[in-house]
Design a protein around this motif. Sequence first.
Motif, PDB file in Angstrom:
ATOM      1  N   GLN A 191      74.245  88.543 -12.112  1.00  0.00           N
ATOM      2  CA  GLN A 191      73.455  89.744 -11.807  1.00  0.00           C
ATOM      3  C   GLN A 191      72.641  90.180 -13.024  1.00  0.00           C
ATOM      4  N   ARG A 192      73.247  90.098 -14.185  1.00  0.00           N
ATOM      5  CA  ARG A 192      72.542  90.465 -15.417  1.00  0.00           C
ATOM      6  C   ARG A 192      71.357  89.537 -15.635  1.00  0.00           C
TER       7      ARG A 192
ATOM      8  N   ARG B 281      76.805  98.698 -16.806  1.00  0.00           N
ATOM      9  CA  ARG B 281      76.282  98.536 -15.446  1.00  0.00           C
ATOM     10  C   ARG B 281      77.281  97.849 -14.524  1.00  0.00           C
ATOM     11  N   GLY B 282      78.300  97.223 -15.097  1.00  0.00           N
ATOM     12  CA  GLY B 282      79.277  96.506 -14.291  1.00  0.00           C
ATOM     13  C   GLY B 282      78.699  95.287 -13.595  1.00  0.00           C
ATOM     14  N   GLU B 283      77.720  94.641 -14.241  1.00  0.00           N
ATOM     15  CA  GLU B 283      77.074  93.471 -13.650  1.00  0.00           C
ATOM     16  C   GLU B 283      77.849  92.205 -13.990  1.00  0.00           C
ATOM     17  N   SER B 284      77.783  91.265 -13.089  1.00  0.00           N
ATOM     18  CA  SER B 284      78.292  89.927 -13.400  1.00  0.00           C
ATOM     19  C   SER B 284      77.236  89.245 -14.278  1.00  0.00           C
TER      20      SER B 284
ATOM     21  N   ASP C 180      69.715  87.860 -13.336  1.00  0.00           N
ATOM     22  CA  ASP C 180      68.695  88.186 -12.333  1.00  0.00           C
ATOM     23  C   ASP C 180      67.910  89.417 -12.744  1.00  0.00           C
ATOM     24  N   ARG C 181      68.587  90.469 -13.211  1.00  0.00           N
ATOM     25  CA  ARG C 181      67.905  91.698 -13.635  1.00  0.00           C
ATOM     26  C   ARG C 181      67.001  91.428 -14.832  1.00  0.00           C
ATOM     27  N   ARG C 182      67.531  90.693 -15.826  1.00  0.00           N
ATOM     28  CA  ARG C 182      66.739  90.411 -17.019  1.00  0.00           C
ATOM     29  C   ARG C 182      65.529  89.543 -16.669  1.00  0.00           C
TER      30      ARG C 182
ATOM     31  N   ASP D 152      78.263  93.893 -22.154  1.00  0.00           N
ATOM     32  CA  ASP D 152      78.436  94.908 -21.127  1.00  0.00           C
ATOM     33  C   ASP D 152      77.681  96.167 -21.528  1.00  0.00           C
TER      34      ASP D 152
ATOM     35  N   ASN E  16      81.558  88.696 -22.334  1.00  0.00           N
ATOM     36  CA  ASN E  16      81.152  89.691 -21.340  1.00  0.00           C
ATOM     37  C   ASN E  16      81.240  91.098 -21.897  1.00  0.00           C
TER      38      ASN E  16
END
Length: 178
Positions: free
Chosen positions: A19-20, A13-16, A22-24, A10, A6
């Motif tokens: 979440q990362r 953005r402090g994403e899990s 999903d964004r990618r 990192d 992680n």
Amino acid sequence: MATTENARHDDGRGESPAQRADRRWAELLQELRVAQTGTQILFGFLVAVVFQPRFAELGLTDRIIYVVTVCLGAATTGALVAPVAVHRLVAGRRLKPQTVRWAGRLTLVGVVLLYLTMVSTFLLITRMVLDDTIALWLVVVMALWLGLCWFVVPLIARRGTNGNGNDKAEDGYGPWPR
């Protein structure tokens, strides 16, 4: 405390990891929309060429270039549509990070195939309207230009960062002068 994995990914953005992923995935879909549209238009053009009256005038070399180009176009379309199929077949199985990695790889393969399709298409077209020597020189120039835009510039930009998206250079322009 963040794990090594992680921490390595990192980007502030402090994403899990979910979440990362999903964004990618959303970013990849935007990229694919652009690439797929252009590829489908190009492939449609290639399919239509064979039905034109002048196609019968093509010599053996140009027919071979045409067949190779159509095969490249079909392979490109396959590679750029494949991420959708991968996502659909594994959706709901909690494999989003792996799906994003595979989709990203398939997209990169699709971009390489699109590069080859573009160069081959350009060769076919320029051979139809120009002397072979001039056509070849133009194709080389176009191949270099596309290679620069699609591969060299991104690799330079990638090399100009420290791995978390921040430029190595203090002026914020990475390897490029201000």
